[in-house]
Write a protein that holds these residues in place. Structure first.
Motif, PDB file in Angstrom:
ATOM      1  N   ASN A   1      20.958 -26.567 -30.746  1.00 48.20           N
ATOM      2  CA  ASN A   1      21.047 -26.299 -32.177  1.00 48.20           C
ATOM      3  C   ASN A   1      21.860 -27.379 -32.887  1.00 48.20           C
ATOM      4  O   ASN A   1      21.438 -27.932 -33.907  1.00 48.20           O
ATOM      5  CB  ASN A   1      21.686 -24.921 -32.389  1.00 48.20           C
ATOM      6  N   VAL A   2      23.041 -27.696 -32.335  1.00 46.45           N
ATOM      7  CA  VAL A   2      23.904 -28.708 -32.952  1.00 46.45           C
ATOM      8  C   VAL A   2      23.238 -30.080 -32.903  1.00 46.45           C
ATOM      9  O   VAL A   2      23.220 -30.820 -33.901  1.00 46.45           O
ATOM     10  CB  VAL A   2      25.276 -28.759 -32.264  1.00 46.45           C
ATOM     11  N   ALA A   3      22.668 -30.441 -31.748  1.00 47.05           N
ATOM     12  CA  ALA A   3      22.024 -31.747 -31.610  1.00 47.05           C
ATOM     13  C   ALA A   3      20.840 -31.871 -32.559  1.00 47.05           C
ATOM     14  O   ALA A   3      20.625 -32.927 -33.176  1.00 47.05           O
ATOM     15  CB  ALA A   3      21.570 -31.959 -30.164  1.00 47.05           C
TER      16      ALA A   3
ATOM     17  N   GLY B   1      23.334 -12.160 -32.674  1.00 46.28           N
ATOM     18  CA  GLY B   1      22.816 -12.715 -33.923  1.00 46.28           C
ATOM     19  C   GLY B   1      23.880 -13.457 -34.707  1.00 46.28           C
ATOM     20  O   GLY B   1      23.631 -14.543 -35.252  1.00 46.28           O
ATOM     21  N   GLY B   2      25.090 -12.896 -34.740  1.00 42.69           N
ATOM     22  CA  GLY B   2      26.174 -13.543 -35.465  1.00 42.69           C
ATOM     23  C   GLY B   2      26.590 -14.864 -34.845  1.00 42.69           C
ATOM     24  O   GLY B   2      26.869 -15.838 -35.553  1.00 42.69           O
ATOM     25  N   HIS B   3      26.621 -14.916 -33.506  1.00 45.45           N
ATOM     26  CA  HIS B   3      27.006 -16.143 -32.802  1.00 45.45           C
ATOM     27  C   HIS B   3      25.982 -17.244 -33.031  1.00 45.45           C
ATOM     28  O   HIS B   3      26.327 -18.394 -33.356  1.00 45.45           O
ATOM     29  CB  HIS B   3      27.151 -15.848 -31.308  1.00 45.45           C
ATOM     30  N   ALA B   4      24.696 -16.909 -32.867  1.00 51.20           N
ATOM     31  CA  ALA B   4      23.635 -17.896 -33.054  1.00 51.20           C
ATOM     32  C   ALA B   4      23.626 -18.416 -34.490  1.00 51.20           C
ATOM     33  O   ALA B   4      23.471 -19.626 -34.733  1.00 51.20           O
ATOM     34  CB  ALA B   4      22.279 -17.276 -32.705  1.00 51.20           C
ATOM     35  N   THR B   5      23.802 -17.520 -35.443  1.00 53.81           N
ATOM     36  CA  THR B   5      23.791 -17.923 -36.849  1.00 53.81           C
ATOM     37  C   THR B   5      25.029 -18.745 -37.184  1.00 53.81           C
ATOM     38  O   THR B   5      24.953 -19.697 -37.980  1.00 53.81           O
ATOM     39  CB  THR B   5      23.719 -16.681 -37.757  1.00 53.81           C
ATOM     40  N   ALA B   6      26.174 -18.417 -36.593  1.00 50.22           N
ATOM     41  CA  ALA B   6      27.402 -19.178 -36.846  1.00 50.22           C
ATOM     42  C   ALA B   6      27.250 -20.624 -36.386  1.00 50.22           C
ATOM     43  O   ALA B   6      27.685 -21.557 -37.072  1.00 50.22           O
ATOM     44  CB  ALA B   6      28.583 -18.518 -36.135  1.00 50.22           C
ATOM     45  N   ILE B   7      26.626 -20.831 -35.227  1.00 51.44           N
ATOM     46  CA  ILE B   7      26.385 -22.196 -34.749  1.00 51.44           C
ATOM     47  C   ILE B   7      25.461 -22.935 -35.707  1.00 51.44           C
ATOM     48  O   ILE B   7      25.688 -24.104 -36.052  1.00 51.44           O
ATOM     49  CB  ILE B   7      25.783 -22.162 -33.330  1.00 51.44           C
TER      50      ILE B   7
ATOM     51  N   SER C   1      27.413 -23.618 -39.184  1.00 53.00           N
ATOM     52  CA  SER C   1      28.482 -24.612 -39.084  1.00 53.00           C
ATOM     53  C   SER C   1      27.932 -26.013 -38.838  1.00 53.00           C
ATOM     54  O   SER C   1      28.433 -26.999 -39.386  1.00 53.00           O
ATOM     55  CB  SER C   1      29.476 -24.222 -37.989  1.00 53.00           C
ATOM     56  N   SER C   2      26.870 -26.125 -38.030  1.00 51.31           N
ATOM     57  CA  SER C   2      26.315 -27.452 -37.744  1.00 51.31           C
ATOM     58  C   SER C   2      25.533 -28.016 -38.920  1.00 51.31           C
ATOM     59  O   SER C   2      25.257 -29.222 -38.960  1.00 51.31           O
ATOM     60  CB  SER C   2      25.414 -27.391 -36.505  1.00 51.31           C
ATOM     61  N   SER C   3      25.202 -27.180 -39.904  1.00 52.99           N
ATOM     62  CA  SER C   3      24.473 -27.687 -41.067  1.00 52.99           C
ATOM     63  C   SER C   3      25.315 -28.663 -41.889  1.00 52.99           C
ATOM     64  O   SER C   3      24.766 -29.475 -42.640  1.00 52.99           O
ATOM     65  CB  SER C   3      24.021 -26.521 -41.953  1.00 52.99           C
TER      66      SER C   3
END
Length: 424
Positions: free
Chosen positions: A96-98, A132-138, A141-143
């Motif tokens: 996701n971050v990459a 869901g919260g963890h995936a969305t937080a990543i 934040s990476s946006s």
């Protein structure tokens, strides 16, 4: 007096939910009455603010992001990122971050990054054991990477309103953008270790080669943009036009996932977003002109000099102001209004405007993922189908990581300035 009237009307409009562009316009009109100047000045300054050739880069880069997202590029970039870093603990989180780093080199928009990458990644991440919260937080934040790694719409705006080289700003954003990505990947590694097996994907050279082949044309686009600017082949605005032509050719004739019938909706979305940005820019430029006429920048410079002339102290004070503003105001109006006011403050103590432009984008970018305004938070909640409370519970490790990067950029300005200095 005029300044206090402006602030009073603006915050009153924000409090009752008036859209920020209209709130700024009402505050500007109130200033005109207090300052006893002609209303024509408001119109003239607004027209002058949008009558700028470099400003053409914004709609073109927005169009590039729409074309490449619709044309299958985002999906290919995600596949390549998965093959490249999916084996690390926190597999899909790392992907996701990459992917945000790759996509940020095309769209220049944090909101577009949240929507495009989130729509592809959050579902599979949930299947791999992420909440869901963890995936969305990543994802959210990476946006932030999308507005730091060039091309960057906020950096374009900063360059226009402060008369700073957009090409230099783009080059200066490369290293900080990568640094933010690394910090978020490390945070993802720490937060994902508790997942079953770390939610890893097995590494395969075959998959890496296959996914790289599929994504290579998309990966080449940021290189074309930055390389062309770095070697003086074209300006940032011309780079945006080149990017549109390249994106159309790749999406229509190579990937063949974009059809002629898709172009009209893409142009409509681009025109709508561009219209919003330009209208806001016109109003904010008028406000900035009135504030300058009221000698607000000079007053702030004098007040800051009375506190300290140490550049680190001044940067710390300005950063606190930007954090507070970013919490209650969206990035675009904050950048347009505050950049011409605060840049003379930091330049007076020896801070390069290129460095401050990148720092300002990072700080205001945090506002995009911070309540109550936090545009990316709301987009993330919609895409990830999670509540704001659940999302914020998972955001705090990423807030810490981004704050640590911000402190590092203030403490070591060379992280931002060494690459544009070397390119001169």
């Amino acid at each position: 007096m005029a300044t206090w009237v402006f602030l009073g009307v603006l915050f009153a409009c924000i409090a009752i939910g008036v859209p920020i562009s209209f709130g700024l316009g009402l505050a500007a009109i109130a200033m005109i009455f207090v300052m006893d100047v002609s209303f024509a000045i408001l119109v003239e300054a607004g027209v002058r603010g949008v009558n700028s050739f470099p400003l053409l880069a914004i709609p073109f880069f927005i169009l590039v992001g729409e074309i490449m997202s619709t044309g299958g590029l985002a999906r290919r970039l995600v596949a390549f990122a998965q093959a490249l870093v999916g084996f690390i603990a926190g597999g899909l989180g790392q992907v996701n971050v990459a992917a945000s780093m790759f996509f940020g080199g095309i769209s220049g928009s944090a909101v577009a990054d949240t929507s495009a990458i989130g729509g592809i990644m959050i579902g599979p991440m949930k299947e791999q054991g992420y909440s869901g919260g963890h995936a969305t937080a990543i994802t959210v934040s990476s946006s932030v990477i999308g507005i730091i790694i060039p091309p960057s719409i906020p950096l374009i705006l900063y360059g226009i309103v402060t008369n700073t080289s957009i090409s230099q700003l783009f080059i200066a954003g490369i290293v900080p953008g990568i640094l933010i990505g690394v910090a978020l990947m490390f945070t993802t590694y720490l937060t994902a270790r508790r997942l079953p097996g770390g939610a890893r994907q097995p590494f395969s050279w075959i998959n890496l080669g296959r996914s790289f082949k599929g994504a290579i044309l998309g990966l080449a686009l940021p290189l074309i943009i930055i390389g062309g600017i770095l070697f003086g082949v074209f300006t940032a605005t011309e780079a945006a036009v080149v990017a549109v032509v390249y994106a159309l050719i790749v999406s229509l004739f190579v990937y063949r996932e974009l059809h002629v019938r898709d172009l009209w909706p893409i142009l409509i979305r681009t025109g709508r977003l561009t219209g919003m940005v330009l209208f806001l820019l016109a109003i904010a430029t008028s406000v900035a002109y009135l504030l300058t006429t009221a000698q607000v920048p000079q007053q702030i410079v004098e007040a800051t000099a009375a506190v300290s002339t140490n550049p680190y102290v001044v940067l710390a004070l300005v950063t606190v102001v930007l954090i507070v503003v970013g919490v209650v105001m969206d990035l675009t109006p904050a950048m347009i209004i505050l950049a011409p006011i605060l840049t003379p403050v930091v330049v007076a103590v020896g801070v390069p405007p290129v460095y401050f432009g990148v720092l300002m984008s990072v700080v205001l970018g945090l506002g995009l993922i911070t309540p109550p305004v936090g545009t990316c938070l709301y987009v993330g909640c919609a895409v990830g189908k999670v509540s704001m409370e659940e999302l914020l519970r998972n955001m705090w490790p990423f807030y810490i990581a981004l704050t640590a990067v911000l402190v590092l950029l203030i403490a070591v300005p060379g992280i931002v300035t060494w690459l544009p200095d070397a390119a001169l």
